[in-house]
Design a protein around this motif. Structure first.
Motif, PDB file in Angstrom:
ATOM      1  N   ALA A 246      21.022  48.719  -5.772  1.00 43.99           N
ATOM      2  CA  ALA A 246      19.632  48.301  -5.588  1.00 43.99           C
ATOM      3  C   ALA A 246      19.022  48.970  -4.365  1.00 43.99           C
ATOM      4  N   ALA A 247      19.799  49.089  -3.300  1.00 40.36           N
ATOM      5  CA  ALA A 247      19.288  49.713  -2.075  1.00 40.36           C
ATOM      6  C   ALA A 247      18.977  51.188  -2.280  1.00 40.36           C
ATOM      7  N   LEU A 248      19.772  51.844  -3.163  1.00 44.64           N
ATOM      8  CA  LEU A 248      19.631  53.290  -3.357  1.00 44.64           C
ATOM      9  C   LEU A 248      19.033  53.631  -4.725  1.00 44.64           C
ATOM     10  N   ALA A 249      18.322  52.682  -5.316  1.00 48.23           N
ATOM     11  CA  ALA A 249      17.820  52.866  -6.684  1.00 48.23           C
ATOM     12  C   ALA A 249      16.906  54.075  -6.822  1.00 48.23           C
ATOM     13  N   SER A 250      16.207  54.446  -5.777  1.00 44.63           N
ATOM     14  CA  SER A 250      15.254  55.558  -5.863  1.00 44.63           C
ATOM     15  C   SER A 250      15.890  56.900  -5.516  1.00 44.63           C
ATOM     16  N   ARG A 251      17.203  56.920  -5.275  1.00 48.99           N
ATOM     17  CA  ARG A 251      17.874  58.159  -4.855  1.00 48.99           C
ATOM     18  C   ARG A 251      19.081  58.446  -5.742  1.00 48.99           C
ATOM     19  N   PRO A 252      19.314  59.707  -6.057  1.00 54.63           N
ATOM     20  CA  PRO A 252      20.573  60.053  -6.720  1.00 54.63           C
ATOM     21  C   PRO A 252      21.729  59.767  -5.759  1.00 54.63           C
ATOM     22  N   HIS A 253      22.764  59.101  -6.248  1.00 58.54           N
ATOM     23  CA  HIS A 253      23.895  58.796  -5.374  1.00 58.54           C
ATOM     24  C   HIS A 253      25.132  58.554  -6.227  1.00 58.54           C
ATOM     25  N   ARG A 254      26.275  58.696  -5.589  1.00 63.42           N
ATOM     26  CA  ARG A 254      27.551  58.354  -6.215  1.00 63.42           C
ATOM     27  C   ARG A 254      28.161  57.204  -5.428  1.00 63.42           C
ATOM     28  N   LEU A 255      28.823  56.289  -6.133  1.00 61.80           N
ATOM     29  CA  LEU A 255      29.409  55.122  -5.484  1.00 61.80           C
ATOM     30  C   LEU A 255      30.857  54.937  -5.928  1.00 61.80           C
ATOM     31  N   LEU A 256      31.737  54.774  -4.952  1.00 61.37           N
ATOM     32  CA  LEU A 256      33.129  54.396  -5.188  1.00 61.37           C
ATOM     33  C   LEU A 256      33.324  52.993  -4.628  1.00 61.37           C
ATOM     34  N   SER A 257      33.705  52.061  -5.482  1.00 65.77           N
ATOM     35  CA  SER A 257      33.921  50.676  -5.061  1.00 65.77           C
ATOM     36  C   SER A 257      35.413  50.397  -4.986  1.00 65.77           C
ATOM     37  N   LEU A 258      35.891  50.116  -3.783  1.00 68.01           N
ATOM     38  CA  LEU A 258      37.299  49.770  -3.575  1.00 68.01           C
ATOM     39  C   LEU A 258      37.414  48.293  -3.219  1.00 68.01           C
ATOM     40  N   GLY A 259      38.428  47.653  -3.741  1.00 71.11           N
ATOM     41  CA  GLY A 259      38.681  46.246  -3.487  1.00 71.11           C
ATOM     42  C   GLY A 259      39.843  45.801  -4.354  1.00 71.11           C
ATOM     43  N   VAL A 260      39.973  44.495  -4.523  1.00 68.34           N
ATOM     44  CA  VAL A 260      41.037  43.969  -5.378  1.00 68.34           C
ATOM     45  C   VAL A 260      40.673  44.262  -6.835  1.00 68.34           C
ATOM     46  N   PRO A 261      41.540  44.932  -7.589  1.00 65.00           N
ATOM     47  CA  PRO A 261      41.216  45.301  -8.974  1.00 65.00           C
ATOM     48  C   PRO A 261      40.958  44.078  -9.851  1.00 65.00           C
ATOM     49  N   ARG A 262      40.231  44.302 -10.943  1.00 63.10           N
ATOM     50  CA  ARG A 262      39.895  43.215 -11.870  1.00 63.10           C
ATOM     51  C   ARG A 262      41.011  43.021 -12.888  1.00 63.10           C
ATOM     52  N   SER A 263      42.194  42.829 -12.391  1.00 60.94           N
ATOM     53  CA  SER A 263      43.348  42.516 -13.223  1.00 60.94           C
ATOM     54  C   SER A 263      44.263  41.639 -12.387  1.00 60.94           C
ATOM     55  N   GLU A 264      45.026  40.795 -13.036  1.00 60.54           N
ATOM     56  CA  GLU A 264      45.874  39.851 -12.304  1.00 60.54           C
ATOM     57  C   GLU A 264      47.206  40.484 -11.952  1.00 60.54           C
ATOM     58  N   LEU A 265      47.527  40.453 -10.665  1.00 62.61           N
ATOM     59  CA  LEU A 265      48.800  40.978 -10.197  1.00 62.61           C
ATOM     60  C   LEU A 265      49.791  39.816 -10.147  1.00 62.61           C
ATOM     61  N   ARG A 266      50.721  39.781 -11.066  1.00 63.53           N
ATOM     62  CA  ARG A 266      51.635  38.644 -11.179  1.00 63.53           C
ATOM     63  C   ARG A 266      52.865  38.851 -10.293  1.00 63.53           C
ATOM     64  N   ARG A 267      52.603  38.907  -8.974  1.00 65.58           N
ATOM     65  CA  ARG A 267      53.680  39.104  -8.015  1.00 65.58           C
ATOM     66  C   ARG A 267      53.404  38.246  -6.791  1.00 65.58           C
ATOM     67  N   TYR A 268      54.453  37.920  -6.074  1.00 64.16           N
ATOM     68  CA  TYR A 268      54.319  37.154  -4.837  1.00 64.16           C
ATOM     69  C   TYR A 268      54.184  38.142  -3.676  1.00 64.16           C
ATOM     70  N   GLY A 269      55.127  38.212  -2.778  1.00 64.82           N
ATOM     71  CA  GLY A 269      55.049  39.187  -1.697  1.00 64.82           C
ATOM     72  C   GLY A 269      54.155  38.728  -0.553  1.00 64.82           C
ATOM     73  N   SER A 270      54.022  39.592   0.435  1.00 65.38           N
ATOM     74  CA  SER A 270      53.243  39.306   1.636  1.00 65.38           C
ATOM     75  C   SER A 270      51.825  39.860   1.490  1.00 65.38           C
ATOM     76  N   PRO A 271      50.901  39.477   2.386  1.00 65.52           N
ATOM     77  CA  PRO A 271      49.564  40.091   2.344  1.00 65.52           C
ATOM     78  C   PRO A 271      49.601  41.613   2.450  1.00 65.52           C
ATOM     79  N   SER A 272      50.499  42.145   3.285  1.00 65.87           N
ATOM     80  CA  SER A 272      50.577  43.603   3.406  1.00 65.87           C
ATOM     81  C   SER A 272      51.102  44.230   2.122  1.00 65.87           C
ATOM     82  N   ASP A 273      52.019  43.545   1.432  1.00 64.75           N
ATOM     83  CA  ASP A 273      52.480  44.038   0.129  1.00 64.75           C
ATOM     84  C   ASP A 273      51.308  44.126  -0.845  1.00 64.75           C
TER      85      ASP A 273
END
Length: 296
Positions: A246-273
């Motif tokens: 929305a902020a860049l709607a008037s401009r050509p731009h490319r966007l890479l969104s990084l974060g927790v993927p939209r799939s369930e990770l069925r593992r325990y482990g630590s936050p760093s894991d």
């Protein structure tokens, strides 16, 4: 962050007779002294998170300034109907303060993980969203949220993971480093892994602790030349993509969104894991950004 939060909330209880804290067992031991001083304004409803939010709504409608606190999945997901109806729909304003973030409590399993929380809060009108990246940022963010409750509610999302250093609390994007190839927006505790992973790349790194409202003006000012934006969020990937677009709607731009993927990770482990498995550690962020920018 949790320690600074409880200390600051206790200070607010001492200073302001309209401040109240509502708990559902979580952190009740840390509020024991405050509860002894203010038994009528520190309320522990037991393991009843929906009731906790409803009590916060009732206090707000009575003119109080409630701070409602527990783990993120219990506060946002379990009690979402009450957030929607007893706060937003009623025009009742409160500070919802969560701990646990996306996977701080990963050893406890999926019940204690909430990477979807900010996306859910986006569907409720009238909430600002605050994501501190260091314990020293919590005090100012909480005080600011409680001090502006007349204007609207706030969701304060705390984590056990933090950046190496705190930055001054600012409502917009803060430029940490300047470059030409892309603008990388690091949200909350993602700043240190971003800086570590991209230390030799010619990119601007901007830091955000307030993600709603999103600083569209600030992003437009930074993005003027590169046309490439990388969004690094500590929750569901793409949660703020609509705000960037929305902020860049008037401009050509490319966007890479990084974060927790939209799939369930069925593992325990630590936050760093989990950070490594989701590609949100320094090495993972570097891999994604170098591919996106087509650099070695």
């Amino acid at each position: 962050m949790r320690t600074v939060f409880t200390e600051t909330a206790s200070e607010l209880l001492d200073e302001d007779p309209l401040t109240a804290v509502v708990l559902a067992e979580i952190s009740s031991d840390m509020f024991a002294k405050a509860m002894a001083r203010h038994p009528e304004r520190v309320l522990n409803v037991g393991i009843r998170e929906q009731l906790m939010v409803s009590v916060g709504g009732g206090l707000a409608l009575a003119g109080m300034r409630p701070i409602v606190h527990t783990y993120a999945p219990f506060l946002v997901e379990r009690a979402f109907e009450q957030v929607k109806l007893d706060l937003a729909h009623q025009g009742a304003h409160a500070v919802l303060a969560s701990i646990g973030a996306s996977y701080d409590a990963a050893p406890s399993g999926r019940t204690h993980q909430a990477p979807e929380d900010v996306a859910l809060m986006d569907s409720v009108p009238g909430f600002s969203v605050l994501v501190p990246g260091h314990p020293d940022e919590v005090r100012a963010l909480l005080r600011g949220a409680v001090g502006t409750l007349e204007a609207g509610s706030a969701y304060l999302r705390m984590s056990a993971v933090s950046n190496r250093e705190a930055l001054p609390v600012w409502p917009g994007l803060q430029v940490v480093r300047s470059g030409r190839r892309a603008v990388v927006v690091a949200v909350g505790p993602m700043l240190s892994p971003v800086l570590d992973g991209l230390s030799d790349l010619d990119v601007t790194v901007a830091y955000a602790t307030t993600v709603r409202p999103f600083d569209g003006d600030g992003l437009r000012a930074l993005e003027a030349s590169s046309g490439a934006v990388v969004l690094v969020e500590p929750y569901l990937a793409g949660t703020s993509a609509f705000a960037v677009s929305a902020a860049l709607a008037s401009r050509p731009h490319r966007l890479l969104s990084l974060g927790v993927p939209r799939s369930e990770l069925r593992r325990y482990g630590s936050p760093s894991d989990h950070a490594a498995w989701h590609g949100l550690d320094a090495a993972g962020i570097r891999r994604s950004v170098t591919r996106f920018l087509d650099v070695a």
